[in-house]
Design a protein around this motif. Sequence first.
Motif, PDB file in Angstrom:
ATOM      1  N   MET A   1      -2.067   0.272   0.246  1.00 53.96           N
ATOM      2  CA  MET A   1      -2.294   1.635   0.714  1.00 53.96           C
ATOM      3  C   MET A   1      -3.762   1.865   1.083  1.00 53.96           C
ATOM      4  O   MET A   1      -4.075   2.398   2.146  1.00 53.96           O
ATOM      5  N   GLU A   2      -4.672   1.465   0.205  1.00 57.04           N
ATOM      6  CA  GLU A   2      -6.101   1.641   0.480  1.00 57.04           C
ATOM      7  C   GLU A   2      -6.508   0.903   1.744  1.00 57.04           C
ATOM      8  O   GLU A   2      -7.288   1.425   2.553  1.00 57.04           O
ATOM      9  N   THR A   3      -5.967  -0.278   1.933  1.00 56.11           N
ATOM     10  CA  THR A   3      -6.259  -1.054   3.140  1.00 56.11           C
ATOM     11  C   THR A   3      -5.755  -0.325   4.377  1.00 56.11           C
ATOM     12  O   THR A   3      -6.454  -0.267   5.398  1.00 56.11           O
ATOM     13  N   ALA A   4      -4.560   0.260   4.284  1.00 55.59           N
ATOM     14  CA  ALA A   4      -4.010   1.022   5.411  1.00 55.59           C
ATOM     15  C   ALA A   4      -4.886   2.214   5.749  1.00 55.59           C
ATOM     16  O   ALA A   4      -5.204   2.457   6.925  1.00 55.59           O
ATOM     17  N   ILE A   5      -5.301   2.969   4.741  1.00 51.23           N
ATOM     18  CA  ILE A   5      -6.131   4.160   4.960  1.00 51.23           C
ATOM     19  C   ILE A   5      -7.469   3.764   5.577  1.00 51.23           C
ATOM     20  O   ILE A   5      -7.935   4.387   6.535  1.00 51.23           O
ATOM     21  N   MET A   6      -8.091   2.723   5.051  1.00 49.43           N
ATOM     22  CA  MET A   6      -9.400   2.296   5.566  1.00 49.43           C
ATOM     23  C   MET A   6      -9.321   1.796   7.004  1.00 49.43           C
ATOM     24  O   MET A   6     -10.328   1.799   7.722  1.00 49.43           O
ATOM     25  N   ASN A   7      -8.129   1.390   7.434  1.00 49.52           N
ATOM     26  CA  ASN A   7      -7.961   0.865   8.783  1.00 49.52           C
ATOM     27  C   ASN A   7      -7.201   1.816   9.699  1.00 49.52           C
ATOM     28  O   ASN A   7      -6.809   1.435  10.796  1.00 49.52           O
ATOM     29  N   GLY A   8      -6.982   3.035   9.253  1.00 47.52           N
ATOM     30  CA  GLY A   8      -6.362   4.053  10.095  1.00 47.52           C
ATOM     31  C   GLY A   8      -4.929   3.758  10.504  1.00 47.52           C
ATOM     32  O   GLY A   8      -4.523   4.116  11.610  1.00 47.52           O
ATOM     33  N   VAL A   9      -4.166   3.131   9.626  1.00 46.41           N
ATOM     34  CA  VAL A   9      -2.773   2.827   9.953  1.00 46.41           C
ATOM     35  C   VAL A   9      -1.983   4.140   9.986  1.00 46.41           C
ATOM     36  O   VAL A   9      -1.928   4.853   8.977  1.00 46.41           O
ATOM     37  N   PRO A  10      -1.379   4.464  11.133  1.00 48.65           N
ATOM     38  CA  PRO A  10      -0.617   5.712  11.214  1.00 48.65           C
ATOM     39  C   PRO A  10       0.651   5.646  10.363  1.00 48.65           C
ATOM     40  O   PRO A  10       1.281   4.596  10.245  1.00 48.65           O
ATOM     41  N   GLY A  11       0.992   6.775   9.757  1.00 51.11           N
ATOM     42  CA  GLY A  11       2.219   6.847   8.981  1.00 51.11           C
ATOM     43  C   GLY A  11       2.039   6.629   7.496  1.00 51.11           C
ATOM     44  O   GLY A  11       2.936   6.893   6.714  1.00 51.11           O
ATOM     45  N   ILE A  12       0.877   6.149   7.079  1.00 51.20           N
ATOM     46  CA  ILE A  12       0.569   6.021   5.650  1.00 51.20           C
ATOM     47  C   ILE A  12      -0.290   7.238   5.294  1.00 51.20           C
ATOM     48  O   ILE A  12      -1.476   7.279   5.605  1.00 51.20           O
ATOM     49  N   ILE A  13       0.321   8.221   4.657  1.00 50.46           N
ATOM     50  CA  ILE A  13      -0.347   9.497   4.409  1.00 50.46           C
ATOM     51  C   ILE A  13      -1.123   9.482   3.091  1.00 50.46           C
ATOM     52  O   ILE A  13      -2.245   9.952   3.022  1.00 50.46           O
ATOM     53  N   ALA A  14      -0.499   8.978   2.041  1.00 47.95           N
ATOM     54  CA  ALA A  14      -1.156   8.807   0.732  1.00 47.95           C
ATOM     55  C   ALA A  14      -1.724  10.108   0.179  1.00 47.95           C
ATOM     56  O   ALA A  14      -2.886  10.185  -0.193  1.00 47.95           O
ATOM     57  N   GLU A  15      -0.890  11.123   0.095  1.00 46.86           N
ATOM     58  CA  GLU A  15      -1.337  12.437  -0.378  1.00 46.86           C
ATOM     59  C   GLU A  15      -1.948  12.401  -1.773  1.00 46.86           C
ATOM     60  O   GLU A  15      -2.878  13.140  -2.055  1.00 46.86           O
TER      61      GLU A  15
ATOM     62  N   ASP B   1      -1.789 -13.247   1.356  1.00 53.06           N
ATOM     63  CA  ASP B   1      -2.393 -13.497   2.664  1.00 53.06           C
ATOM     64  C   ASP B   1      -1.296 -13.733   3.695  1.00 53.06           C
ATOM     65  O   ASP B   1      -0.476 -14.640   3.544  1.00 53.06           O
ATOM     66  N   GLY B   2      -1.249 -12.867   4.705  1.00 50.63           N
ATOM     67  CA  GLY B   2      -0.220 -12.939   5.739  1.00 50.63           C
ATOM     68  C   GLY B   2       0.890 -11.911   5.542  1.00 50.63           C
ATOM     69  O   GLY B   2       1.835 -11.844   6.337  1.00 50.63           O
ATOM     70  N   LEU B   3       0.791 -11.084   4.503  1.00 50.80           N
ATOM     71  CA  LEU B   3       1.812 -10.078   4.188  1.00 50.80           C
ATOM     72  C   LEU B   3       2.105  -9.203   5.398  1.00 50.80           C
ATOM     73  O   LEU B   3       1.198  -8.801   6.123  1.00 50.80           O
ATOM     74  N   VAL B   4       3.393  -8.899   5.568  1.00 52.41           N
ATOM     75  CA  VAL B   4       3.843  -7.990   6.622  1.00 52.41           C
ATOM     76  C   VAL B   4       4.616  -6.856   5.956  1.00 52.41           C
ATOM     77  O   VAL B   4       5.532  -7.107   5.164  1.00 52.41           O
ATOM     78  N   VAL B   5       4.218  -5.617   6.255  1.00 55.56           N
ATOM     79  CA  VAL B   5       4.940  -4.438   5.782  1.00 55.56           C
ATOM     80  C   VAL B   5       5.265  -3.557   6.992  1.00 55.56           C
ATOM     81  O   VAL B   5       4.515  -3.531   7.960  1.00 55.56           O
ATOM     82  N   HIS B   6       6.369  -2.857   6.882  1.00 57.65           N
ATOM     83  CA  HIS B   6       6.819  -1.973   7.957  1.00 57.65           C
ATOM     84  C   HIS B   6       6.710  -0.530   7.496  1.00 57.65           C
ATOM     85  O   HIS B   6       7.123  -0.195   6.378  1.00 57.65           O
ATOM     86  N   VAL B   7       6.158   0.311   8.353  1.00 62.02           N
ATOM     87  CA  VAL B   7       5.967   1.732   8.046  1.00 62.02           C
ATOM     88  C   VAL B   7       7.241   2.470   8.475  1.00 62.02           C
ATOM     89  O   VAL B   7       7.720   2.284   9.601  1.00 62.02           O
ATOM     90  N   PRO B   8       7.813   3.306   7.605  1.00 64.85           N
ATOM     91  CA  PRO B   8       9.020   4.050   7.992  1.00 64.85           C
ATOM     92  C   PRO B   8       8.736   5.088   9.057  1.00 64.85           C
ATOM     93  O   PRO B   8       7.583   5.419   9.325  1.00 64.85           O
ATOM     94  N   THR B   9       9.800   5.620   9.638  1.00 73.86           N
ATOM     95  CA  THR B   9       9.641   6.606  10.706  1.00 73.86           C
ATOM     96  C   THR B   9       9.024   7.902  10.233  1.00 73.86           C
ATOM     97  O   THR B   9       8.442   8.655  11.016  1.00 73.86           O
ATOM     98  N   ARG B  10       9.160   8.180   8.935  1.00 72.19           N
ATOM     99  CA  ARG B  10       8.503   9.351   8.347  1.00 72.19           C
ATOM    100  C   ARG B  10       8.335   9.115   6.855  1.00 72.19           C
ATOM    101  O   ARG B  10       8.998   8.256   6.278  1.00 72.19           O
ATOM    102  N   GLN B  11       7.475   9.909   6.252  1.00 69.62           N
ATOM    103  CA  GLN B  11       7.228   9.810   4.808  1.00 69.62           C
ATOM    104  C   GLN B  11       7.888  10.965   4.083  1.00 69.62           C
ATOM    105  O   GLN B  11       7.990  12.057   4.635  1.00 69.62           O
TER     106      GLN B  11
END
Length: 106
Positions: free
Chosen positions: A25-39, A95-105
Motif C-alpha cells: 500500500m505504501e509503495t502504491a501511494i508513493m508512486n501515485g497508483v490510482p485506485g489505492i485510496i488507503a483512507e 520481487d516481481g509481485l503483480v497485484v490487480h487493483v479492483p474497479t472500486r474500493q
Amino acid sequence: MTRITYVTPHGEQIETDGENGSTVMETAIMNGVPGIIAECGGACTCATCHVYVDEDWTQIVGGPSNMEEDMLDFAFDVRDTSRLSCQIKVRDELDGLVVHVPTRQG
C-alpha cells in the motif's frame, strides 16, 4: 528494492520499486497508483487498499490474518486472491509481485 507491478482495472501496468519493510500500500501511494485510496493510512481499519494478488504469487504472499479477513468483508468484489495491500510487507521474496487493483474500493 523490490519490483511490484500494479495492474489497473483498465489493464495499465504501473511498475514500481518498493522498499523492503514498507507495505504494498505504501509503495502504491508513493508512486501515485490510482485506485489505492488507503483512507486509514495502513491501520487495517478500512478496506480501501484492497488488491487482488496475481495467482502466480498467492502462495508466496500468503493469506490474510483474521483481522484482515474481517476488514475484507467491507471490500468490493472480494475474491480468493483478495488482500489488503497495507498488510503485505515488501520483502526480497516478493520481487516481481503483480497485484490487480479492483474497479472500486469498499
